[in-house]
Structure formats: C-alpha cells, structure tokens
Design a protein around this motif. Sequence first.
Motif, PDB file in Angstrom:
ATOM      1  N   TRP A 119       0.835  -1.218   0.000  1.00  0.00           N
ATOM      2  CA  TRP A 119       0.000   0.000   0.000  1.00  0.00           C
ATOM      3  C   TRP A 119       0.859   1.254   0.000  1.00  0.00           C
ATOM      4  O   TRP A 119       0.402   2.317  -0.410  1.00  0.00           O
ATOM      5  N   GLY A 120       2.064   1.131   0.476  1.00  0.00           N
ATOM      6  CA  GLY A 120       2.966   2.272   0.498  1.00  0.00           C
ATOM      7  C   GLY A 120       4.349   1.820   0.913  1.00  0.00           C
ATOM      8  O   GLY A 120       4.556   0.670   1.304  1.00  0.00           O
ATOM      9  N   SER A 121       5.295   2.725   0.825  1.00  0.00           N
ATOM     10  CA  SER A 121       6.652   2.418   1.258  1.00  0.00           C
ATOM     11  C   SER A 121       7.377   3.718   1.554  1.00  0.00           C
ATOM     12  O   SER A 121       6.969   4.795   1.120  1.00  0.00           O
ATOM     13  N   CYS A 122       8.461   3.585   2.316  1.00  0.00           N
ATOM     14  CA  CYS A 122       9.314   4.727   2.632  1.00  0.00           C
ATOM     15  C   CYS A 122      10.759   4.283   2.414  1.00  0.00           C
ATOM     16  O   CYS A 122      11.208   3.318   3.029  1.00  0.00           O
ATOM     17  N   SER A 123      11.468   4.962   1.543  1.00  0.00           N
ATOM     18  CA  SER A 123      12.843   4.581   1.232  1.00  0.00           C
ATOM     19  C   SER A 123      13.812   5.233   2.211  1.00  0.00           C
ATOM     20  O   SER A 123      13.466   6.183   2.929  1.00  0.00           O
ATOM     21  N   VAL A 124      15.038   4.735   2.227  1.00  0.00           N
ATOM     22  CA  VAL A 124      16.062   5.296   3.113  1.00  0.00           C
ATOM     23  C   VAL A 124      16.399   6.733   2.714  1.00  0.00           C
ATOM     24  O   VAL A 124      16.950   7.495   3.511  1.00  0.00           O
ATOM     25  N   LYS A 125      16.059   7.115   1.483  1.00  0.00           N
ATOM     26  CA  LYS A 125      16.298   8.489   1.020  1.00  0.00           C
ATOM     27  C   LYS A 125      15.165   9.434   1.408  1.00  0.00           C
ATOM     28  O   LYS A 125      15.204  10.620   1.094  1.00  0.00           O
ATOM     29  N   GLY A 126      14.131   8.877   2.072  1.00  0.00           N
ATOM     30  CA  GLY A 126      13.016   9.717   2.487  1.00  0.00           C
ATOM     31  C   GLY A 126      11.958   9.915   1.431  1.00  0.00           C
ATOM     32  O   GLY A 126      11.189  10.884   1.486  1.00  0.00           O
ATOM     33  N   ASN A 127      11.885   9.001   0.472  1.00  0.00           N
ATOM     34  CA  ASN A 127      10.838   9.044  -0.544  1.00  0.00           C
ATOM     35  C   ASN A 127       9.617   8.280  -0.042  1.00  0.00           C
ATOM     36  O   ASN A 127       9.731   7.113   0.323  1.00  0.00           O
ATOM     37  N   ILE A 128       8.471   8.929  -0.032  1.00  0.00           N
ATOM     38  CA  ILE A 128       7.221   8.288   0.384  1.00  0.00           C
ATOM     39  C   ILE A 128       6.468   7.850  -0.867  1.00  0.00           C
ATOM     40  O   ILE A 128       6.093   8.677  -1.705  1.00  0.00           O
ATOM     41  N   ASN A 129       6.271   6.542  -1.013  1.00  0.00           N
ATOM     42  CA  ASN A 129       5.518   5.994  -2.149  1.00  0.00           C
ATOM     43  C   ASN A 129       4.149   5.541  -1.678  1.00  0.00           C
ATOM     44  O   ASN A 129       4.047   4.810  -0.696  1.00  0.00           O
ATOM     45  N   ILE A 130       3.112   5.977  -2.367  1.00  0.00           N
ATOM     46  CA  ILE A 130       1.745   5.607  -2.033  1.00  0.00           C
ATOM     47  C   ILE A 130       1.122   4.906  -3.234  1.00  0.00           C
ATOM     48  O   ILE A 130       1.216   5.384  -4.367  1.00  0.00           O
ATOM     49  N   SER A 131       0.471   3.773  -2.969  1.00  0.00           N
ATOM     50  CA  SER A 131      -0.179   3.037  -4.053  1.00  0.00           C
ATOM     51  C   SER A 131      -1.482   3.701  -4.461  1.00  0.00           C
ATOM     52  O   SER A 131      -2.290   4.091  -3.613  1.00  0.00           O
ATOM     53  N   LEU A 132      -1.690   3.811  -5.751  1.00  0.00           N
ATOM     54  CA  LEU A 132      -2.937   4.354  -6.270  1.00  0.00           C
ATOM     55  C   LEU A 132      -4.136   3.546  -5.779  1.00  0.00           C
ATOM     56  O   LEU A 132      -5.223   4.090  -5.543  1.00  0.00           O
ATOM     57  N   ARG A 133      -3.949   2.249  -5.569  1.00  0.00           N
ATOM     58  CA  ARG A 133      -5.033   1.392  -5.092  1.00  0.00           C
ATOM     59  C   ARG A 133      -5.542   1.826  -3.727  1.00  0.00           C
ATOM     60  O   ARG A 133      -6.709   1.636  -3.399  1.00  0.00           O
ATOM     61  N   LEU A 134      -4.647   2.394  -2.928  1.00  0.00           N
ATOM     62  CA  LEU A 134      -5.024   2.813  -1.577  1.00  0.00           C
ATOM     63  C   LEU A 134      -6.124   3.867  -1.602  1.00  0.00           C
ATOM     64  O   LEU A 134      -6.952   3.928  -0.682  1.00  0.00           O
ATOM     65  N   LEU A 135      -6.175   4.682  -2.657  1.00  0.00           N
ATOM     66  CA  LEU A 135      -7.146   5.771  -2.728  1.00  0.00           C
ATOM     67  C   LEU A 135      -8.583   5.262  -2.884  1.00  0.00           C
ATOM     68  O   LEU A 135      -9.528   6.041  -2.807  1.00  0.00           O
ATOM     69  N   LEU A 136      -8.732   3.952  -3.093  1.00  0.00           N
ATOM     70  CA  LEU A 136     -10.068   3.355  -3.173  1.00  0.00           C
ATOM     71  C   LEU A 136     -10.561   2.911  -1.794  1.00  0.00           C
ATOM     72  O   LEU A 136     -11.692   2.459  -1.662  1.00  0.00           O
ATOM     73  N   ALA A 137      -9.713   3.038  -0.789  1.00  0.00           N
ATOM     74  CA  ALA A 137     -10.079   2.659   0.580  1.00  0.00           C
ATOM     75  C   ALA A 137     -10.694   3.858   1.300  1.00  0.00           C
ATOM     76  O   ALA A 137     -10.577   5.002   0.854  1.00  0.00           O
ATOM     77  N   PRO A 138     -11.369   3.626   2.440  1.00  0.00           N
ATOM     78  CA  PRO A 138     -11.909   4.741   3.237  1.00  0.00           C
ATOM     79  C   PRO A 138     -10.798   5.695   3.665  1.00  0.00           C
ATOM     80  O   PRO A 138      -9.644   5.292   3.825  1.00  0.00           O
ATOM     81  N   MET A 139     -11.154   6.964   3.898  1.00  0.00           N
ATOM     82  CA  MET A 139     -10.157   7.981   4.201  1.00  0.00           C
ATOM     83  C   MET A 139      -9.342   7.647   5.450  1.00  0.00           C
ATOM     84  O   MET A 139      -8.133   7.895   5.496  1.00  0.00           O
ATOM     85  N   GLU A 140      -9.977   7.068   6.482  1.00  0.00           N
ATOM     86  CA  GLU A 140      -9.230   6.761   7.701  1.00  0.00           C
ATOM     87  C   GLU A 140      -8.163   5.697   7.441  1.00  0.00           C
ATOM     88  O   GLU A 140      -7.108   5.688   8.093  1.00  0.00           O
ATOM     89  N   VAL A 141      -8.409   4.810   6.480  1.00  0.00           N
ATOM     90  CA  VAL A 141      -7.419   3.794   6.116  1.00  0.00           C
ATOM     91  C   VAL A 141      -6.277   4.446   5.337  1.00  0.00           C
ATOM     92  O   VAL A 141      -5.098   4.143   5.557  1.00  0.00           O
ATOM     93  N   VAL A 142      -6.625   5.360   4.442  1.00  0.00           N
ATOM     94  CA  VAL A 142      -5.614   6.106   3.687  1.00  0.00           C
ATOM     95  C   VAL A 142      -4.704   6.858   4.651  1.00  0.00           C
ATOM     96  O   VAL A 142      -3.470   6.828   4.540  1.00  0.00           O
ATOM     97  N   GLU A 143      -5.310   7.527   5.629  1.00  0.00           N
ATOM     98  CA  GLU A 143      -4.533   8.304   6.595  1.00  0.00           C
ATOM     99  C   GLU A 143      -3.629   7.405   7.431  1.00  0.00           C
ATOM    100  O   GLU A 143      -2.497   7.780   7.759  1.00  0.00           O
TER     101      GLU A 143
END
Length: 259
Positions: A189-213
């Motif tokens: 659903w997401g990841s955080c790299s050692v360089k500080g890059n936050i990756n968010i999956s587009l699929r996550l945006l189909l979940a309820p807002m509290e789950v996204v948060e």
Amino acid sequence: MLLFKRNKATKPTNTKQVMHLSGFNAPIHLYIEKRRGSRISLLKENINVRLPNYLSKEEQQKELKKLLAWASERLSKKDIYNKKHVEKDYWTDRQIKVLDDVWTLEYHSVNNSSKIKGKVVPQDLKIIFTGNFEEHSIANINKNTRDLLIKIFKDQYKEKTIYLVSRINDKTLNKKYNTVILKYLNSRWGSCSVKGNINISLRLLLAPMEVVEYVILHELCHLQEMNHSERFWQLVASYMPNYKNQERWLKENGHLCDF
C-alpha cells in the motif's frame, strides 16, 4: 575470426525456476540473474524471488530460505492470496469512488475510432470514454477502461496525495522527507525509502479515508523507525491508537481496492 571459444558448459546469465511449495498458495518464480542484491515481491498471482548469480548454490539456498521465511510470516498476517482480486465491470457499474470523490463513467460510441480513449471532465467528476464499442467485447472494454483509469487517476490525484502526506506529517511527526510519489503498486500500500521518498499506491485511494490516513502515517513513522520493531508500532499507536482497526480493514477488504 573467433578470439575466444564459446564454452557450452557456461551457465546463462539469467535463469528462471518455478516452484510450488506447501504453505504458499501461489507459485514461486525464482530468478537467478545479474544483480547486486536479493529481492522478493508478493504479486497478485505469484511470488517473485530474485537472487544474484554470483552466489554459490549453498548461499542461494540460504538466501532463498530467509526470503521465504519473511514471505510466509507476511502472508500469514496479510492473507494476500486467499482473497482474489475482484474484476470490475465498468460497462455495467459506471461509478467509482476515489477518496471522497464519486466519479461517473460515460461511454460515447464513435464509429470512426476503433481505439478507446478517455477524456476527463474534472469539474463534473466525469470521465467520457469514446470508441467504436461494437468492435470490442465487454472484457476488452473493461480492460481498456481499467488501464485508462489508472493513468487518469495517477494524474488527477498526484497533488492531492502530496497534500495529504504534508497535512498528516504537519499534525504528527513533522519530519523532513524527500518526495511523495503516487504510483500503481501491486504488492504493498505504500513504502518509505532510506532516502526519504514516500511511495503511495494508487489502489489505496479506493479505501476509506481513515485507512488512507493510517497508511500515510505508517510510512511517515518509518522516517524515524526504518523497521517494524516494537518502537515503531508504539510510535504509530501514539498518533493513531486504533490503527489496528485500519490494519484489519485492509486485511479483510484490501482485495477489493483495485481497478
């Protein structure tokens, strides 16, 4: 003139082996290839394991055992392969909810265009698809719609995702990160790299807002704890005491969050 004689016994640079092991409800594709490190990916239909070709047979087996142990533990928690992806029928159900927006899909037949195209009308939360739909099967229309929606929503929700990460970070850890990337991720659903890059999956945006948060908070916490130690979960709980409810929702309903 050949300067070097080809050795027929030389092993190819890349090899692939498919394994079916008890305890895994998906085939394991093992790749031995030219690469620096090992990697395992839990995909929808299979598990990909990639090992460097410079490892000895004994080292390969040791690394494979370690990676599969990790995968087994993760699968037991996430239940990835026991719930199959549900294919969407966009031709019949012409609405899709992304975050708090409900988009309407329209199909307009155009006889002089066999290619299916999509046009966004953002002010009306509408996407108009055009093409000669009589030339396409329903399955093909749905596939084309899915591919176009992934491209459209990546563009439409890029800035909003950046804003959400910034807002949650300001309210919680207030840590410095590098960049926010919205992309289609299959196995997470997401990841955080050692360089500080936050990756968010587009699929996550189909979940309820509290789950996204929750997922965004989860990845932000990795800026402080780059692991899943007890300290990490205590940090998550300090900002979201009921985070286990969101974890449970993803485990039970995550297979529904796809295009």
